[in-house]
Design an enzyme around this catalytic site. Structure first.
Site, mmCIF file in Angstrom:
data_model
loop_
_atom_site.group_PDB
_atom_site.id
_atom_site.type_symbol
_atom_site.label_atom_id
_atom_site.label_comp_id
_atom_site.label_asym_id
_atom_site.label_seq_id
_atom_site.Cartn_x
_atom_site.Cartn_y
_atom_site.Cartn_z
ATOM 1 N N ASP A 1 49.391 2.256 24.794
ATOM 2 C CA ASP A 1 49.728 3.624 24.175
ATOM 3 C C ASP A 1 51.322 3.855 23.632
ATOM 4 O O ASP A 1 51.328 3.326 23.536
ATOM 5 C CB ASP A 1 50.281 4.125 26.151
ATOM 6 C CG ASP A 1 50.619 5.415 26.324
ATOM 7 O OD1 ASP A 1 51.518 6.577 24.884
ATOM 8 O OD2 ASP A 1 50.695 6.542 27.083
ATOM 9 N N HIS B 1 40.039 11.344 14.529
ATOM 10 C CA HIS B 1 39.413 11.762 16.233
ATOM 11 C C HIS B 1 40.502 10.775 16.309
ATOM 12 O O HIS B 1 40.839 9.428 16.285
ATOM 13 C CB HIS B 1 38.712 11.374 16.210
ATOM 14 C CG HIS B 1 38.501 12.070 17.355
ATOM 15 N ND1 HIS B 1 38.069 12.785 18.522
ATOM 16 C CD2 HIS B 1 39.051 10.926 18.550
ATOM 17 C CE1 HIS B 1 38.178 12.859 19.919
ATOM 18 N NE2 HIS B 1 38.916 11.397 20.230
ATOM 19 N N HIS C 1 32.354 9.845 19.411
ATOM 20 C CA HIS C 1 33.000 11.156 18.980
ATOM 21 C C HIS C 1 31.982 12.724 17.935
ATOM 22 O O HIS C 1 32.863 12.933 17.398
ATOM 23 C CB HIS C 1 34.669 10.492 18.144
ATOM 24 C CG HIS C 1 35.017 9.479 18.813
ATOM 25 N ND1 HIS C 1 36.023 8.718 18.133
ATOM 26 C CD2 HIS C 1 35.593 9.459 20.298
ATOM 27 C CE1 HIS C 1 36.199 8.775 18.612
ATOM 28 N NE2 HIS C 1 36.255 8.192 20.333
ATOM 29 N N LYS D 1 33.212 14.371 35.332
ATOM 30 C CA LYS D 1 34.564 15.152 34.931
ATOM 31 C C LYS D 1 33.736 16.083 34.891
ATOM 32 O O LYS D 1 32.071 16.128 34.522
ATOM 33 C CB LYS D 1 34.528 14.753 33.571
ATOM 34 C CG LYS D 1 36.200 14.652 33.337
ATOM 35 C CD LYS D 1 36.805 14.400 31.917
ATOM 36 C CE LYS D 1 37.345 13.021 31.738
ATOM 37 N NZ LYS D 1 37.916 12.836 29.932
ATOM 38 N N GLU E 1 35.458 18.848 22.972
ATOM 39 C CA GLU E 1 34.391 18.412 23.056
ATOM 40 C C GLU E 1 33.576 19.156 24.120
ATOM 41 O O GLU E 1 32.271 19.161 23.792
ATOM 42 C CB GLU E 1 34.577 17.239 24.131
ATOM 43 C CG GLU E 1 35.234 16.354 22.171
ATOM 44 C CD GLU E 1 35.581 15.075 22.479
ATOM 45 O OE1 GLU E 1 36.687 14.591 23.734
ATOM 46 O OE2 GLU E 1 34.666 14.005 22.309
ATOM 47 N N ARG F 1 40.584 -1.365 21.882
ATOM 48 C CA ARG F 1 39.550 -2.392 21.269
ATOM 49 C C ARG F 1 40.150 -2.621 19.028
ATOM 50 O O ARG F 1 40.834 -1.884 18.719
ATOM 51 C CB ARG F 1 38.543 -1.207 20.800
ATOM 52 C CG ARG F 1 37.697 -1.690 21.932
ATOM 53 C CD ARG F 1 36.996 0.202 21.716
ATOM 54 N NE ARG F 1 36.814 1.422 22.465
ATOM 55 C CZ ARG F 1 36.959 2.509 22.168
ATOM 56 N NH1 ARG F 1 36.272 2.824 22.211
ATOM 57 N NH2 ARG F 1 36.807 3.554 23.258
ATOM 58 N N ILE G 1 46.512 11.537 19.673
ATOM 59 C CA ILE G 1 47.693 11.124 18.786
ATOM 60 C C ILE G 1 47.648 11.975 17.538
ATOM 61 O O ILE G 1 48.310 12.445 16.860
ATOM 62 C CB ILE G 1 47.528 9.641 18.163
ATOM 63 C CG1 ILE G 1 47.585 9.046 19.214
ATOM 64 C CG2 ILE G 1 48.218 9.352 16.538
ATOM 65 C CD1 ILE G 1 46.608 7.532 18.917
ATOM 66 N N ASN H 1 30.024 14.951 32.929
ATOM 67 C CA ASN H 1 30.312 13.981 31.937
ATOM 68 C C ASN H 1 30.776 13.143 33.127
ATOM 69 O O ASN H 1 31.496 12.398 33.049
ATOM 70 C CB ASN H 1 31.915 13.889 30.487
ATOM 71 C CG ASN H 1 32.371 12.714 30.425
ATOM 72 O OD1 ASN H 1 31.767 12.083 30.101
ATOM 73 N ND2 ASN H 1 33.655 12.851 29.592
ATOM 74 N N GLU I 1 46.741 15.160 17.139
ATOM 75 C CA GLU I 1 47.108 17.178 17.565
ATOM 76 C C GLU I 1 48.479 16.575 17.703
ATOM 77 O O GLU I 1 49.520 17.805 18.024
ATOM 78 C CB GLU I 1 46.363 17.179 19.049
ATOM 79 C CG GLU I 1 44.785 17.784 18.581
ATOM 80 C CD GLU I 1 44.119 17.844 19.697
ATOM 81 O OE1 GLU I 1 44.708 18.141 20.940
ATOM 82 O OE2 GLU I 1 43.031 16.876 19.261
ATOM 83 N N ASN J 1 43.069 7.328 22.177
ATOM 84 C CA ASN J 1 42.672 5.587 22.426
ATOM 85 C C ASN J 1 42.072 5.309 21.880
ATOM 86 O O ASN J 1 41.993 4.091 21.772
ATOM 87 C CB ASN J 1 42.454 6.195 24.070
ATOM 88 C CG ASN J 1 43.414 4.621 24.928
ATOM 89 O OD1 ASN J 1 43.783 3.467 24.022
ATOM 90 N ND2 ASN J 1 42.810 4.207 25.575
ATOM 91 N N GLY J 2 40.293 5.885 21.635
ATOM 92 C CA GLY J 2 39.356 5.793 21.112
ATOM 93 C C GLY J 2 39.453 6.309 19.654
ATOM 94 O O GLY J 2 40.044 7.895 19.499
ATOM 95 N N ARG K 1 27.422 15.236 28.325
ATOM 96 C CA ARG K 1 27.818 14.585 27.762
ATOM 97 C C ARG K 1 27.097 12.934 27.705
ATOM 98 O O ARG K 1 27.274 12.144 28.633
ATOM 99 C CB ARG K 1 29.392 14.260 27.915
ATOM 100 C CG ARG K 1 29.604 13.581 26.516
ATOM 101 C CD ARG K 1 31.273 12.435 26.591
ATOM 102 N NE ARG K 1 31.612 11.877 25.438
ATOM 103 C CZ ARG K 1 31.774 10.708 25.568
ATOM 104 N NH1 ARG K 1 32.683 10.313 27.153
ATOM 105 N NH2 ARG K 1 32.612 10.360 24.507
HETATM 106 P P1 AMP Z 1 43.164 10.909 23.803
HETATM 107 O O1 AMP Z 1 42.290 9.100 24.007
HETATM 108 O O2 AMP Z 1 42.371 11.661 22.792
HETATM 109 O O3 AMP Z 1 43.585 11.327 25.169
HETATM 110 O O4 AMP Z 1 45.063 9.846 23.195
HETATM 111 C C1 AMP Z 1 45.495 8.953 23.919
HETATM 112 C C2 AMP Z 1 46.575 8.716 22.514
HETATM 113 O O5 AMP Z 1 47.207 9.497 22.191
HETATM 114 C C3 AMP Z 1 47.153 7.482 23.540
HETATM 115 O O6 AMP Z 1 47.507 6.721 22.771
HETATM 116 C C4 AMP Z 1 48.532 8.377 23.913
HETATM 117 O O7 AMP Z 1 49.345 7.841 22.825
HETATM 118 C C5 AMP Z 1 48.867 9.425 22.579
HETATM 119 N N1 AMP Z 1 49.822 10.518 22.686
HETATM 120 C C6 AMP Z 1 49.600 11.925 23.210
HETATM 121 N N2 AMP Z 1 50.254 12.327 22.889
HETATM 122 C C7 AMP Z 1 51.519 11.934 21.680
HETATM 123 C C8 AMP Z 1 52.615 11.536 21.187
HETATM 124 N N3 AMP Z 1 53.087 13.090 21.278
HETATM 125 N N4 AMP Z 1 52.685 11.014 20.324
HETATM 126 C C9 AMP Z 1 52.664 9.709 19.953
HETATM 127 N N5 AMP Z 1 51.510 9.540 20.249
HETATM 128 C C10 AMP Z 1 50.177 10.284 21.203
#
Ligand code: AMP
Length: 431
Positions: A308, A234, A206, A37, A412, A267, A358, A30, A360, A237-238, A117
């Protein structure tokens, strides 16, 4: 063995026929604007092996390769090494040298396929063996993904140099899964020329993750993929949501670019397009400043000061009104899409699936999204929801729920490895 150093951009002409692709490992790549990556999978079992991230490529003073290599007992051994890589080709060669030293000295000859990717693939509906036509499509799609597709091409050129023409390379498109959307989902309400002549339409993103989630959800539900109706969320962050009928995408929240849809880390998601004109005409921002504002300074970051969601939740817990607003807006937008997609799927939905950072990990956000949805057939079990963290699949449906609520960690890279092997094996059979 590693090829000599040559300038990136002068690609080895991709072949039109299927290369032989012998070997036992799949390398997933990626490539981003300043990063590569990678992850290695064993072809037969699809078990993951070494993985890493080469970051800050082109900034030799700060360039760093971080990797994780499982030892004989499967425990991950961490590496972090400063290596001054000036471009994607040198970075790719350095990754190969690292693997040579720390994973297997015969790795280059063990690779049976490389999967890339690719964020935007225009109307490509399937992963494709890299041919001149496919490379041209990735180039053409750069107009819609200027930050992603050009670096993907750098990654492709670099690995073609490193592996030569006998290792098949496959492009796996983030947009492909959404190509089954009907025109009423993907055409914008603009003059039809915009679609026909300029390819302006909704593509969705995604897709590799949504496809993986559909396959996994079908397995959890004990159904055939072709009989599975789900709404996949999904949420990272995105973030994006997809409506899936009979295993096929019928709508998704992202559009021509990944800016449309849900409120995201940086975004804005859905807004009135007139806001963009107002920002430019009345506030005097240039097109590129507006692009930065909408893509990098908006969303949770613009509202709360942090992209975050953990920080936003913490702020809301302390009573900070803007953090509470950010959290409420995030949740409301997801609920809105779930409701809309329930209607689009005629209420015939087997499960709502939560995934990514988020989806998961945050029982709180899942709970808020599914709150007061009994009338739609969705209910979450409090304890099962609270326990569903840390990367395991879980059914968090509550008693009496007509529609299951599932937590499925996305993967992914694994999906790219699977799809890459399918393409290479299909090409070998057809040859
Ligand atoms: P990703 O882009 O899939 O890596 O997800 C990143 C997002 O997941 C960020 O906004 C993190 O704050 C959020 N995130 C990760 N762990 C948690 C958690 N335990 N509670 C709330 N948000 C989380």
């Amino acid at each position: 063995m590693l090829a000599g150093k040559v300038p990136v951009g002068s690609a080895v002409p991709p072949r039109n026929t299927a290369p032989s692709g012998k070997g036992s490992k799949v390398l997933v790549v990626n490539a981003g604007s300043s990063s590569i990556k990678f992850k290695i999978f064993t072809a037969e079992t699809l078990l993951p092996g070494a993985a890493g991230l080469f970051d800050r490529i082109g900034d030799p003073a700060n360039c760093v390769l971080k990797a994780s290599v499982p030892d004989d007992g499967g425990k991950p051994k961490k590496f972090e090494k400063k290596i001054p890589a000036k471009d994607h080709l040198t970075a790719m060669q350095d990754i190969m040298s690292f693997i040579d030293e720390n994973v297997s000295s015969t790795f280059a000859s063990e690779v049976c396929a490389v999967g890339h990717r690719i964020v935007h693939g225009l109307d490509m509906s399937q992963p494709k063996l890299l041919t001149p036509d496919v490379i041209r499509c990735i180039q053409d799609a750069s107009m819609f993904a200027p930050l992603h597709n050009p670096p993907h091409l750098q990654g492709i050129y670099a690995s073609q140099k490193v592996f030569g023409p006998d290792v098949p390379q496959v492009a796996v498109f983030d947009t492909a899964f959404h190509q089954t959307m009907p025109p009423e989902s993907y055409v914008y309400g603009l003059p039809y020329d915009m679609y026909e002549k300029h390819k302006i339409r909704r593509y969705g993103f995604h897709g590799t993750s949504h496809k993986y989630l559909v396959d996994q959800a079908a397995a959890m539900l004990g159904k055939k993929v072709s009989e599975t109706n789900v709404i996949t969320c999904h949420l990272g962050n995105g973030s994006s949501v997809a409506a899936v009928r009979g295993g096929q995408c019928v709508d998704t929240s992202m559009g021509m670019t990944p800016l449309e849809g849900l409120l995201m880390g940086t975004r804005c998601g859905d807004i009135d397009p007139a806001v963009v004109l107002h920002i430019q005409n009345q506030l005097g921002l240039s097109a590129s400043e507006t692009d930065t504002l909408l893509n990098k300074k908006s969303g949770l970051l613009g509202l709360t000061g942090s992209n975050d969601l953990r920080t936003v939740i913490e702020g809301a817990g302390k009573g900070e009104p803007r953090s509470q607003l950010g959290l409420d807006m995030f949740v409301r937008r997801v609920r809105k899409y779930i409701g809309a997609y329930m209607a689009m799927l005629d209420g015939q939905v087997d499960a709502v699936v939560f995934s990514a950072g988020i989806g998961e990990n945050s029982a709180l956000v899942r709970g808020l999204i599914c709150d007061r949805m009994q009338a739609l057939g969705i209910a979450v079990d409090k304890d099962a929801n609270a326990a569903a963290v840390g990367g395991k699949q879980a059914d968090i449906s509550g008693p009496g729920a007509r529609i299951r609520a599932l937590v499925i960690p996305t993967d992914e890279e694994l999906s790219i490895a699977q799809q890459t092997l399918q393409v290479v094996r299909g090409a070998a059979l057809a040859a």
